[in-house]
Write a protein that holds these residues in place. Structure first.
Motif, PDB file in Angstrom:
ATOM      1  N   VAL A 174       0.866   6.433  -6.991  1.00 20.89           N
ATOM      2  CA  VAL A 174      -0.233   7.375  -7.200  1.00 20.89           C
ATOM      3  C   VAL A 174       0.285   8.806  -7.196  1.00 20.89           C
ATOM      4  N   SER A 183       2.039   1.619  -3.473  1.00 22.28           N
ATOM      5  CA  SER A 183       1.003   2.112  -4.382  1.00 22.28           C
ATOM      6  C   SER A 183       0.775   3.612  -4.180  1.00 22.28           C
ATOM      7  N   LEU A 184       0.900   4.057  -2.927  1.00 22.74           N
ATOM      8  CA  LEU A 184       0.736   5.495  -2.668  1.00 22.74           C
ATOM      9  C   LEU A 184       1.802   6.296  -3.401  1.00 22.74           C
ATOM     10  N   ILE A 218       0.825  -1.219   0.000  1.00 24.26           N
ATOM     11  CA  ILE A 218       0.000   0.000   0.000  1.00 24.26           C
ATOM     12  C   ILE A 218       0.859   1.269   0.000  1.00 24.26           C
TER      13      ILE A 218
END
Lengths: 721, 60
Positions: B15, B11-12, B8
């Motif tokens: 992004v 993924s941040l 996560i």
């Protein structure tokens, strides 16, 4: 000072408007061809804006590029610095970036939120829950601080002005939802609303973006119109003069293929001129000495010299642009009312939201904040304040494409209430052009050529159909002193110390004079008030006039014709059309009186006319429509101008106005019904914040999209021509 | 499932990079004309190229 003036910067970024760009292929061709010149860099043609930009090192390079463009068959005009357009581009860019960030952010936060939604009542492990919350927080920060910035700024401005607008509840909802969620994330307690906040921001920005681009799309049309004008005019001695510096009586030369730089009268030479930009009429018009040419029209084959009529601010093209700007800024009564309601609404919402929050807190409900938030979001009257302005903006742009230019924004609003339509006859129901049928001499000392020369000279600057016909009959013009046009009566002036008058007998001779017969429209020429001769004219009905009368008659309860014409032939022609009781032989004052009478009977009257003699009546009527833009005075008296001259637009206009009204009513009903029905549900705690966010934004989008239906004009028969 | 604690945050970061890339692409005028670019592939490349040189004043 008529010095040669070139005000183009030679170096740097150059911008041109290329109105002939018809497809994306054109853009690429231009880019490739100009790029191959090697003289200029960074060639870019924007398809939507029909704008060419490139980087040039010298004026020679720029000239070379432009002449290559002309070789390719494209016309171009340097782009005037346009603050509005620049601002729009910047605003669009910012909004797009914010919208994208909000969209990507929303999707990410949804994925994280989905984990706990799917887990059901048992929930997921605290450690994972915390992870998801922290991840959502990281994404929500840029969405709140960057994407939602316009709302915060707007709210701050509203609060400073003491007038709470739409941005206040929006900004408050986003900020409070995110900060409470952040607080709960850190403390690992309560609920988080990151998903609702991001979704809310995204959908509201979508609505704003849509509004901005639709508004702009119709302005582009207009600025293209302005770019029809060249920057420089060619003077008689081949010098260039800035078009804006042209004054009355300056003489310009227009070569074939060039754009006419000013409203002017042809002095010598002749040519076919394309006036389609003004009249919608594709057929070129023949211009010879004495003809009026309009700035922005295109000279096709011949070459002529012309004398400028007025300075640039009084040209038809400037006037049309000005009218359009005025109507674009108009806010209809509905919109103003909705704004006022919205303002009270906002204060009410803030109270309601706080109230229900406190109530549920006292009732010790755990989700008191969620309820207050839902009330705040769900009741935001964005849709209410969007309902009317969006519809009107789109509608006035759409009717413009049908050839109708609205100058008083309330035109469409008022059109729905009209029950009586009054037409002028000459130039409106009949063609503006008259035919000279007969000359009946009274004073036998004059011959045909001489009276025609005198008449043409007297009418040299008038735009009345009689004047246009007489001017075409004589090749020679003699100078006239003390030339005076009396609207609705005639013209007078001195030639060789004799006073000549041309017009109605009462005006020309000072008393009634028996006209030869009733078959034509007779105009009397007098010398020192002694009758010289009669000119007999006949006019033809416009194509489609019968259909127009029939179809307009179906839509209103009363259709009347006020005509200055007195001939029996004219009356008969109107009978043929199905007009039962045309009022003939009316002076401009009588027309105004006639309209006042109708209004005194409680009728709402629309006046349709064309000439200077109708201007007063047009100003008197509830609304007025001017047909054919020949005279700027008439245009400013009228609430709308039928630029195309195609009268079949009038019945269609009635239908369209009704459609506009219907859509606005739908929008207002929906917005009010939505707000009033959902607020109680939210206060009862039945609406989750994310549903509230979705509902509210969808409501605004729905209103905007519903208004966008008005842009479809193809249903009207006119759109296809 | 402990791998999520790595994935996560990764993924941040991705992004954030993509958000930055999007804002950059908007600000360098790549969304100004969507119509034309769709047709570009139908046109032959030419030998004398027209390299886009973006100037500072336009990006600002």
């Amino acid at each position: 000072m008529n010095d040669l003036a070139i005000h183009r910067s030679d170096e740097g970024e150059q911008h041109f408007i290329v109105p002939d760009v018809r497809c994306a292929g054109c853009c690429l061709t231009i880019e490739r061809e100009l790029g191959q010149l090697g003289e200029i860099a960074d060639v870019n043609v924007n398809y939507a804006e029909k704008r060419l930009s490139f980087y040039s090192h010298s004026s020679e390079s720029t000239d070379k590029a432009i002449s290559r463009l002309t070789e390719l068959g494209y016309t171009s005009a340097p782009e005037a610095p346009n603050e509005g357009l620049k601002q729009y581009r910047e605003e669009r860019q910012h909004l797009l970036a914010r919208l994208g960030v909000a969209g990507i952010g929303m999707m990410q936060v949804m994925t994280f939120a989905l984990a706990s939604y799917l887990a059901g009542p048992s929930g997921i492990d605290d450690a994972y829950e915390g992870l998801m919350r922290w991840a959502s927080l990281v994404i929500a920060v840029p969405v709140t601080l960057y994407s939602a910035m316009p709302f915060h700024r707007g709210a701050l401005r509203d609060l400073r002005n003491g007038l709470p607008g739409m941005d206040v509840p929006v900004s408050l909802a986003i900020l409070s939802a995110v900060s409470l969620s952040a607080f709960n994330t850190v403390n690992q307690s309560g609920e988080v609303y990151f998903d609702s906040a991001c979704m809310f921001t995204f959908f509201l920005l979508t609505g704003r973006f849509l509004e901005l681009t639709t508004r702009h799309a119709f302005h582009v049309d207009q600025s293209l119109g302005e770019h029809l004008l060249p920057e420089f005019a060619r003077m008689l001695d081949d010098r260039s003069l800035e078009v804006k510096a042209l004054r009355k009586d300056d003489q310009v030369r227009v070569l074939s293929g060039e754009t006419v730089p000013a409203d002017a009268v042809v002095v010598s030479g002749s040519s076919m001129v394309d006036e389609s930009a003004f009249t919608g009429e594709g057929k070129p018009v023949y211009k010879s000495p004495g003809s009026k040419v309009l700035a922005g029209t295109r000279n096709l084959d011949g070459e002529f010299e012309a004398a400028v009529l007025t300075s640039s601010e009084d040209w038809v093209i400037s006037h049309l642009s000005e009218l359009y700007r005025k109507s674009a800024a108009y806010r209809p009564a509905f919109a103003v009312m909705a704004d006022v309601i919205a303002r009270y609404f906002v204060s009410g919402i803030l109270l309601l939201a706080t109230g229900s929050g406190i109530y549920w807190w006292l009732a010790s409900a755990e989700d008191f904040f969620a309820i207050a938030l839902a009330v705040l979001v769900v009741s935001c009257p964005c849709a209410l304040s969007l309902a009317t302005p969006v519809a009107y903006t789109i509608a006035s742009g759409a009717v413009r494409r049908l050839g109708v230019l609205i100058s008083d924004g309330s035109f469409l609003e008022k059109l729905n209430k009209i029950d009586t339509v009054v037409f002028d006859k000459t130039g409106t129901l009949t063609e503006g052009t008259l035919r000279l049928e007969r000359i009946a001499f009274i004073d036998q000392n004059f011959d045909r050529a001489e009276v025609l020369r005198i008449a043409a000279s007297l009418e040299v600057s008038s735009l009345h159909p009689v004047a246009l016909t007489l001017r075409a009959e004589s090749d020679e013009i003699v100078p006239v002193d003390e030339l005076l046009i009396t609207a609705g009566f005639g013209v007078s002036g001195r030639i060789h110390d004799c006073e000549f008058r041309l017009g109605k007998p009462t005006f020309a001779a000072g008393c009634e004079v028996e006209s030869p017969d009733e078959s034509f429209n007779w105009v009397l020429l007098t010398r020192d008030k002694n009758p010289v001769c009669w000119f007999g004219f006949s006019d033809r009905l416009r194509a489609g006039a019968d259909k127009l009368v029939a179809e307009t008659g179906n839509r209103v309860s009363d259709l009347m014709v006020f005509s200055g014409d007195r001939s029996s032939a004219g009356r008969e022609r109107l009978h043929e059309l199905g007009v039962s009781d045309p009022k003939m032989n009316m002076t401009p004052d009588a027309k105004i009186e006639g309209l006042r009478e109708l209004q005194a009977q409680g009728k709402k009257v629309m006046m349709v006319g064309d000439g200077l003699n109708d201007a007063g009546a047009m100003a008197t009527a509830d609304i007025s429509l001017a047909v054919n833009p020949v005279d700027t005075v008439v245009q400013s008296a009228a609430d709308a101008t039928l630029v195309s001259g195609d009268l079949s637009a009038i019945p269609e206009l009635f239908d369209y106005a009704e459609r506009v009204q219907r859509i606005i009513r739908q929008n207002l009903c929906w917005a009010l019904a939505y707000n009033l029905s959902v607020i109680p549900l939210a206060m009862m705690g039945l609406v989750a914040p994310w549903i509230a966010a979705l509902g509210m934004s969808m409501s605004s989008l729905l209103v905007t999209l519903n208004a966008c239906r008005l842009a479809r004009t193809s249903q009207l028969g006119l759109g296809q021509s | 499932m402990e791998i999520l604690f790595v994935l996560i945050p990764v993924s941040l970061i991705i992004v954030m990079i993509s958000l930055g890339a999007f804002v950059w692409s908007v600000q360098s005028h790549q969304y100004d004309d969507l119509e034309k670019e769709a047709h570009r592939i139908l046109f032959d490349e030419t030998t004398t190229s027209n390299h886009p040189i973006r100037h500072e004043e336009e990006n600002s």
